[in-house]
Design a protein around this motif. Structure first.
Motif, PDB file in Angstrom:
ATOM      1  N   ILE A   1       0.869  -1.192   0.000  1.00  2.88           N
ATOM      2  CA  ILE A   1       0.000   0.000   0.000  1.00  2.88           C
ATOM      3  C   ILE A   1       0.895   1.227   0.000  1.00  2.88           C
ATOM      4  N   THR A   2       0.709   2.109  -0.975  1.00  2.00           N
ATOM      5  CA  THR A   2       1.690   3.182  -1.178  1.00  2.00           C
ATOM      6  C   THR A   2       1.032   4.570  -1.265  1.00  2.00           C
ATOM      7  N   PRO A   3       1.811   5.623  -0.965  1.00  2.00           N
ATOM      8  CA  PRO A   3       1.294   6.994  -0.989  1.00  2.00           C
ATOM      9  C   PRO A   3       1.531   7.662  -2.345  1.00  2.00           C
TER      10      PRO A   3
ATOM     11  N   ALA B   1       9.002   5.677  -7.068  1.00  2.00           N
ATOM     12  CA  ALA B   1      10.070   5.050  -6.274  1.00  2.00           C
ATOM     13  C   ALA B   1       9.510   4.044  -5.264  1.00  2.00           C
ATOM     14  N   ILE B   2       8.477   4.435  -4.535  1.00  3.61           N
ATOM     15  CA  ILE B   2       8.037   3.576  -3.421  1.00  3.61           C
ATOM     16  C   ILE B   2       7.429   2.252  -3.908  1.00  3.61           C
ATOM     17  N   PRO B   3       6.515   2.263  -4.895  1.00  3.76           N
ATOM     18  CA  PRO B   3       6.030   0.955  -5.365  1.00  3.76           C
ATOM     19  C   PRO B   3       7.159   0.053  -5.867  1.00  3.76           C
TER      20      PRO B   3
ATOM     21  N   PRO C   1      -1.958   1.385  -5.011  1.00  2.00           N
ATOM     22  CA  PRO C   1      -1.303   2.694  -4.979  1.00  2.00           C
ATOM     23  C   PRO C   1      -2.257   3.759  -4.445  1.00  2.00           C
ATOM     24  N   SER C   2      -1.737   4.964  -4.249  1.00  2.00           N
ATOM     25  CA  SER C   2      -2.601   6.071  -3.839  1.00  2.00           C
ATOM     26  C   SER C   2      -3.626   6.350  -4.933  1.00  2.00           C
ATOM     27  N   GLU C   3      -4.813   6.725  -4.496  1.00  2.61           N
ATOM     28  CA  GLU C   3      -5.871   7.056  -5.458  1.00  2.61           C
ATOM     29  C   GLU C   3      -5.542   8.318  -6.252  1.00  2.61           C
TER      30      GLU C   3
ATOM     31  N   SER D   1       3.094  -4.385   3.515  1.00  2.00           N
ATOM     32  CA  SER D   1       4.098  -3.321   3.566  1.00  2.00           C
ATOM     33  C   SER D   1       3.383  -2.022   3.202  1.00  2.00           C
ATOM     34  N   PHE D   2       3.367  -1.103   4.151  1.00  2.00           N
ATOM     35  CA  PHE D   2       2.592   0.142   3.997  1.00  2.00           C
ATOM     36  C   PHE D   2       3.505   1.345   4.104  1.00  2.00           C
ATOM     37  N   THR D   3       3.330   2.320   3.235  1.00  2.00           N
ATOM     38  CA  THR D   3       3.948   3.635   3.423  1.00  2.00           C
ATOM     39  C   THR D   3       2.841   4.675   3.306  1.00  2.00           C
TER      40      THR D   3
ATOM     41  N   GLU E   1      -1.484   8.256  10.816  1.00  2.00           N
ATOM     42  CA  GLU E   1      -2.894   8.020  11.160  1.00  2.00           C
ATOM     43  C   GLU E   1      -3.394   6.725  10.497  1.00  2.00           C
ATOM     44  N   VAL E   2      -3.172   6.619   9.189  1.00  2.00           N
ATOM     45  CA  VAL E   2      -3.650   5.424   8.478  1.00  2.00           C
ATOM     46  C   VAL E   2      -2.785   4.215   8.847  1.00  2.00           C
ATOM     47  N   GLY E   3      -1.470   4.438   8.950  1.00  2.00           N
ATOM     48  CA  GLY E   3      -0.555   3.334   9.269  1.00  2.00           C
ATOM     49  C   GLY E   3      -0.904   2.659  10.579  1.00  2.00           C
TER      50      GLY E   3
ATOM     51  N   GLY F   1       4.716   9.059   8.954  1.00  2.00           N
ATOM     52  CA  GLY F   1       4.987  10.496   8.902  1.00  2.00           C
ATOM     53  C   GLY F   1       6.276  10.943   9.585  1.00  2.00           C
ATOM     54  N   GLY F   2       6.590  12.208   9.409  1.00  2.00           N
ATOM     55  CA  GLY F   2       7.799  12.760  10.015  1.00  2.00           C
ATOM     56  C   GLY F   2       7.609  14.212  10.420  1.00  2.00           C
ATOM     57  N   LYS F   3       8.559  14.719  11.188  1.00  2.00           N
ATOM     58  CA  LYS F   3       8.581  16.151  11.565  1.00  2.00           C
ATOM     59  C   LYS F   3      10.056  16.485  11.688  1.00  2.00           C
TER      60      LYS F   3
ATOM     61  N   GLU G   1       2.809  18.608  14.725  1.00  2.00           N
ATOM     62  CA  GLU G   1       2.093  17.770  13.756  1.00  2.00           C
ATOM     63  C   GLU G   1       2.729  17.840  12.383  1.00  2.00           C
ATOM     64  N   GLU G   2       2.620  16.753  11.649  1.00  2.00           N
ATOM     65  CA  GLU G   2       3.146  16.768  10.277  1.00  2.00           C
ATOM     66  C   GLU G   2       2.205  17.606   9.409  1.00  2.00           C
ATOM     67  N   VAL G   3       2.756  18.640   8.741  1.00  2.00           N
ATOM     68  CA  VAL G   3       1.922  19.504   7.887  1.00  2.00           C
ATOM     69  C   VAL G   3       1.927  18.975   6.456  1.00  2.00           C
TER      70      VAL G   3
ATOM     71  N   GLY H   1      10.056  10.200  14.115  1.00  2.00           N
ATOM     72  CA  GLY H   1      11.509  10.023  14.159  1.00  2.00           C
ATOM     73  C   GLY H   1      12.066   9.503  12.844  1.00  2.00           C
ATOM     74  N   LEU H   2      11.861  10.257  11.756  1.00  2.00           N
ATOM     75  CA  LEU H   2      12.358   9.752  10.467  1.00  2.00           C
ATOM     76  C   LEU H   2      13.784  10.220  10.181  1.00  2.00           C
ATOM     77  N   SER H   3      13.944  11.547   9.966  1.00  2.00           N
ATOM     78  CA  SER H   3      15.230  12.038   9.507  1.00  2.00           C
ATOM     79  C   SER H   3      15.604  13.302  10.275  1.00  2.00           C
TER      80      SER H   3
ATOM     81  N   ALA I   1       6.735   6.962  16.156  1.00  2.00           N
ATOM     82  CA  ALA I   1       5.503   6.837  15.361  1.00  2.00           C
ATOM     83  C   ALA I   1       5.754   6.909  13.859  1.00  2.00           C
ATOM     84  N   THR I   2       7.018   6.895  13.460  1.00  2.00           N
ATOM     85  CA  THR I   2       7.322   6.916  12.022  1.00  2.00           C
ATOM     86  C   THR I   2       7.442   5.525  11.436  1.00  2.00           C
ATOM     87  N   GLY I   3       7.966   4.591  12.193  1.00  2.00           N
ATOM     88  CA  GLY I   3       8.213   3.303  11.551  1.00  2.00           C
ATOM     89  C   GLY I   3       8.053   2.123  12.467  1.00  2.00           C
TER      90      GLY I   3
HETATM   91  P1  NAD Z   1      -2.240   8.120   3.503  1.00  2.00           P
HETATM   92  O1  NAD Z   1      -1.911   7.478   4.790  1.00  2.00           O
HETATM   93  O2  NAD Z   1      -3.405   9.003   3.420  1.00  2.00           O
HETATM   94  O3  NAD Z   1      -2.456   6.981   2.382  1.00  2.00           O
HETATM   95  C1  NAD Z   1      -1.472   5.995   2.124  1.00  2.00           C
HETATM   96  C2  NAD Z   1      -2.136   4.826   1.417  1.00  2.00           C
HETATM   97  O4  NAD Z   1      -3.033   4.157   2.310  1.00  2.00           O
HETATM   98  C3  NAD Z   1      -2.967   5.216   0.203  1.00  2.00           C
HETATM   99  O5  NAD Z   1      -2.785   4.267  -0.807  1.00  2.00           O
HETATM  100  C4  NAD Z   1      -4.383   5.170   0.749  1.00  2.00           C
HETATM  101  O6  NAD Z   1      -5.379   4.962  -0.230  1.00  2.00           O
HETATM  102  C5  NAD Z   1      -4.299   3.985   1.680  1.00  2.00           C
HETATM  103  N1  NAD Z   1      -5.315   3.924   2.730  1.00  2.00           N
HETATM  104  C6  NAD Z   1      -6.086   4.927   3.225  1.00  2.00           C
HETATM  105  N2  NAD Z   1      -6.860   4.454   4.240  1.00  2.00           N
HETATM  106  C7  NAD Z   1      -6.565   3.144   4.385  1.00  2.00           C
HETATM  107  C8  NAD Z   1      -7.022   2.134   5.263  1.00  2.00           C
HETATM  108  N3  NAD Z   1      -7.930   2.368   6.214  1.00  2.00           N
HETATM  109  N4  NAD Z   1      -6.514   0.882   5.142  1.00  2.00           N
HETATM  110  C9  NAD Z   1      -5.555   0.624   4.208  1.00  2.00           C
HETATM  111  N5  NAD Z   1      -5.093   1.546   3.343  1.00  2.00           N
HETATM  112  C10 NAD Z   1      -5.585   2.794   3.426  1.00  2.00           C
HETATM  113  O7  NAD Z   1      -0.896   8.870   3.045  1.00  2.00           O
HETATM  114  P2  NAD Z   1      -0.673   9.802   1.763  1.00  2.00           P
HETATM  115  O8  NAD Z   1      -1.414  11.081   1.966  1.00  2.00           O
HETATM  116  O9  NAD Z   1      -0.904   9.024   0.524  1.00  2.00           O
HETATM  117  O10 NAD Z   1       0.902  10.065   1.849  1.00  2.00           O
HETATM  118  C11 NAD Z   1       1.493  11.044   2.643  1.00  2.00           C
HETATM  119  C12 NAD Z   1       2.018  10.436   3.932  1.00  2.00           C
HETATM  120  O11 NAD Z   1       2.967   9.416   3.638  1.00  2.00           O
HETATM  121  C13 NAD Z   1       2.773  11.441   4.799  1.00  2.00           C
HETATM  122  O12 NAD Z   1       2.388  11.265   6.129  1.00  2.00           O
HETATM  123  C14 NAD Z   1       4.245  11.042   4.608  1.00  2.00           C
HETATM  124  O13 NAD Z   1       5.083  11.400   5.667  1.00  2.00           O
HETATM  125  C15 NAD Z   1       4.125   9.574   4.459  1.00  2.00           C
HETATM  126  N6  NAD Z   1       5.297   8.996   3.802  1.00  2.00           N
HETATM  127  C16 NAD Z   1       6.208   8.318   4.576  1.00  2.00           C
HETATM  128  C17 NAD Z   1       7.356   7.773   4.008  1.00  2.00           C
HETATM  129  C18 NAD Z   1       8.354   7.021   4.840  1.00  2.00           C
HETATM  130  O14 NAD Z   1       9.151   6.281   4.288  1.00  2.00           O
HETATM  131  N7  NAD Z   1       8.363   7.190   6.155  1.00  2.00           N
HETATM  132  C19 NAD Z   1       7.572   7.916   2.631  1.00  2.00           C
HETATM  133  C20 NAD Z   1       6.630   8.623   1.869  1.00  2.00           C
HETATM  134  C21 NAD Z   1       5.490   9.145   2.471  1.00  2.00           C
END
Ligand code: NAD
Length: 490
Positions: free
Chosen positions: A147-149, A155-157, A175-177, A223-225, A229-231, A250-252, A381-383, A409-411, A454-456
């Motif tokens: 599941i990717t953002p 890169a991430i997928p 992937p992200s919608e 494997s989720f990025t 909140e969603v993670g 997320g990160g700050k 908070e992460e903006v 605690g990312l970078s 809360a980052t990883g």
């Molecule tokens: P998001 O959490 O809103 O969505 C991420 C993915 O999860 C999307 O594909 C989304 O459709 C899916 N999703 C949403 N609700 C879900 C649920 N209930 N169950 C399963 N999947 C669900 O994140 P985003 O807005 O796409 O991306 C931005 C975030 O990603 C930021 O917080 C950023 O810091 C983080 N990010 C972290 C890293 C890292 O390696 N730490 C890398 C890139 C992005």
């Protein structure tokens, strides 16, 4: 106009939800790039079934051969990199140079991870028993859910798919919608490279599709990025079924300036880290923690650079960053800026652009807040936008306290020429990635990437242990005489 489809068991098909969603250019919302009919739970089930079927033969392909196929993926990807970069700029908004950078980075990490096919093995160990050969074998897990953002949608997928496949798993990618075009292109590359049908499946959609994938009983690992909140929801749901989970969230990320910092370099790193990629990198700089002696000069110089910074359409070479990715993201960032105004001093930017070139896109002026207290929401908070918080401190000890006083605690990065101070920072900072005299962003394929707190959660991505998450170790004891009456010594 493009129509983005799902890939299930080698067949491209529309989703069954009936929900057609447009893909909009965030730099100009009048421009629709294409549309996608979202998948629903039944499509996820079919994709998992196809992946489970393909797993039976894919796991039998020797790992070096699977790795070789990934080198074919690399070759095809590099040939298409320009088209990928254009598609990325169109649907996500980052400027073309940043999109090209993401493609270069992607090629490097495919190259690194593909090579793991020749290193995918266990280890031998001495046995307490005579005539016994003891070793570990690595084996794949089965169907993995990825599941990717939207912020690094190429890169991430790839950095999840390649190690998953090299280890012998099959995958369902959600992937992200917001970035369906780049996702389809990725799936097509694997098809063209000769990866058998069903090994890579793609389902488009939002929360419903993600939840079904996480909850599917035939998917043992996720494997989720994405956001914290969603993670955390993904982590909790997967835990109920005792699944293996890797969440990068997320990160700050702070940059620290100590008394002897090279101010010019540090300002430059902060501008790149905070406003580059529209502040939408997970490793973006969102806090500058500055000792008092440098703070006035730093804020003045930074505010000037922020005012001169030029967001604009991604294909315009004069643009230094693109728009925010979506209307939702624009609203969230503007809301957080309003919150920040009540907590700290806004010294630059923070408004939406409304000139003719940018009024139809999600463009905002890079914002700088000064005198942000450690507990302010804008500092906690992460903006995920081009917003930088300056936090003034006395010395390294206070700087570390402020830097670590967030849940993420990312970078992180420190600017100093004093090796002893740099080492104290490295020892004391609670982040998964640490930079000295370089910006907070980025990471190289041969080192682990990820955060703490809360980052990883779960094993890190990339680096030499990239295949660890996607495989399990089996301990094997072979009595090669075949004559011992009992091998049970305990
Ligand atoms: P998001 O959490 O809103 O969505 C991420 C993915 O999860 C999307 O594909 C989304 O459709 C899916 N999703 C949403 N609700 C879900 C649920 N209930 N169950 C399963 N999947 C669900 O994140 P985003 O807005 O796409 O991306 C931005 C975030 O990603 C930021 O917080 C950023 O810091 C983080 N990010 C972290 C890293 C890292 O390696 N730490 C890398 C890139 C992005």
């Amino acid at each position: 106009m493009d129509r983005y489809q799902n890939l299930i068991g080698g067949q491209w098909c529309d989703g069954s939800s009936g929900q057609e969603v447009p893909n909009i250019d965030p730099a100009d919302t009048r421009r629709q790039l294409g549309s996608v009919v979202f998948a629903d739970a039944s499509d996820v089930d079919r994709a998992v079934e196809a992946a489970a079927k393909a797993f039976k033969s894919w796991r039998q392909v020797p790992a070096p051969q699977r790795g070789r196929m990934m080198f074919k993926v690399l070759e095809l990807f590099e040939a298409e990199a320009d088209a990928f970069a254009r598609a990325l700029t169109a649907e996500e908004g980052k400027i073309f140079a940043e999109s090209q950078g993401e493609c270069r980075k992607t090629a490097i990490l495919i190259e690194y991870l593909a090579g793991e096919g020749r290193r995918f093995g266990g280890r031998t160990a001495p046995s307490e028993l005579s005539s016994t050969f003891a070793y570990t074998a690595r084996e794949p897990l089965g169907v993995v859910g990825l599941i990717t953002p939207w912020n690094f949608p190429i890169a991430i997928p790839f950095w999840k798919l390649v190690p998953a496949l090299v280890a012998g798993n099959t995958a369902v990618l959600k992937p992200s919608e917001l970035t369906p075009d780049t996702a389809c292109r990725i799936a097509r590359i694997f098809e063209q490279a000769g990866v058998p049908a069903g090994v890579v499946n793609l389902v488009h959609g939002g929360r419903e599709v993600g939840e079904r994938l996480v909850g599917h009983p035939q998917v043992p690992a996720i494997s989720f990025t994405g956001s914290t909140e969603v993670g955390s929801r993904v982590y909790a749901a997967a835990a109920l079924q005792l699944k293996r989970v890797q969440c990068e969230m997320g990160g700050k990320n702070p940059i620290l300036l100590l008394d002897d910092a090279d101010l010019e370099l540090a300002v430059d790193a902060t501008v790149k880290g905070a406003f580059g990629a529209t502040g939408q990198r997970c490793t973006a700089t969102s806090r500058a923690i500055v000792v008092e002696s440098l703070a006035d000069a730093f804020v003045e110089s930074l505010a000037e650079r922020a005012r001169a910074f030029r967001p604009g359409p991604g294909m315009d070479p004069a643009s230094q960053s693109g728009p925010l990715v979506s209307g939702g993201q624009l609203e969230r960032v503007l809301q957080m800026i309003e919150v920040g105004k009540g907590e700290a001093q806004l010294v630059a930017g923070g408004k939406r652009f409304n000139d003719a070139e940018r009024e139809h896109g999600f463009f905002i002026e890079p914002a700088v807040f000064d005198r942000v207290s450690p507990n302010a929401r804008i500092g906690q908070e992460e903006v995920f936008g081009p917003v930088l918080c300056v936090q003034r401190v006395r010395d390294l000890d206070e700087a570390l306290q402020v830097a670590n006083g967030v849940r993420f605690g990312l970078s992180s990065s420190v600017y100093t020429r004093d090796l002893a101070l740099a080492q104290r920072f490295i020892d004391g900072i609670e982040t998964g990635i640490v930079h000295v005299n370089s910006p907070t962003m980025g990471g190289e394929a041969q080192l682990p990437f990820g955060g703490c707190k809360a980052t990883g959660v779960g094993p890190r991505e990339m680096g030499p242990q990239a295949l660890e998450f996607f495989s399990r170790e089996k301990a094997v004891y072979v009595d090669y005489t075949g004559a011992r009456r009992s091998s049970n010594i305990y």
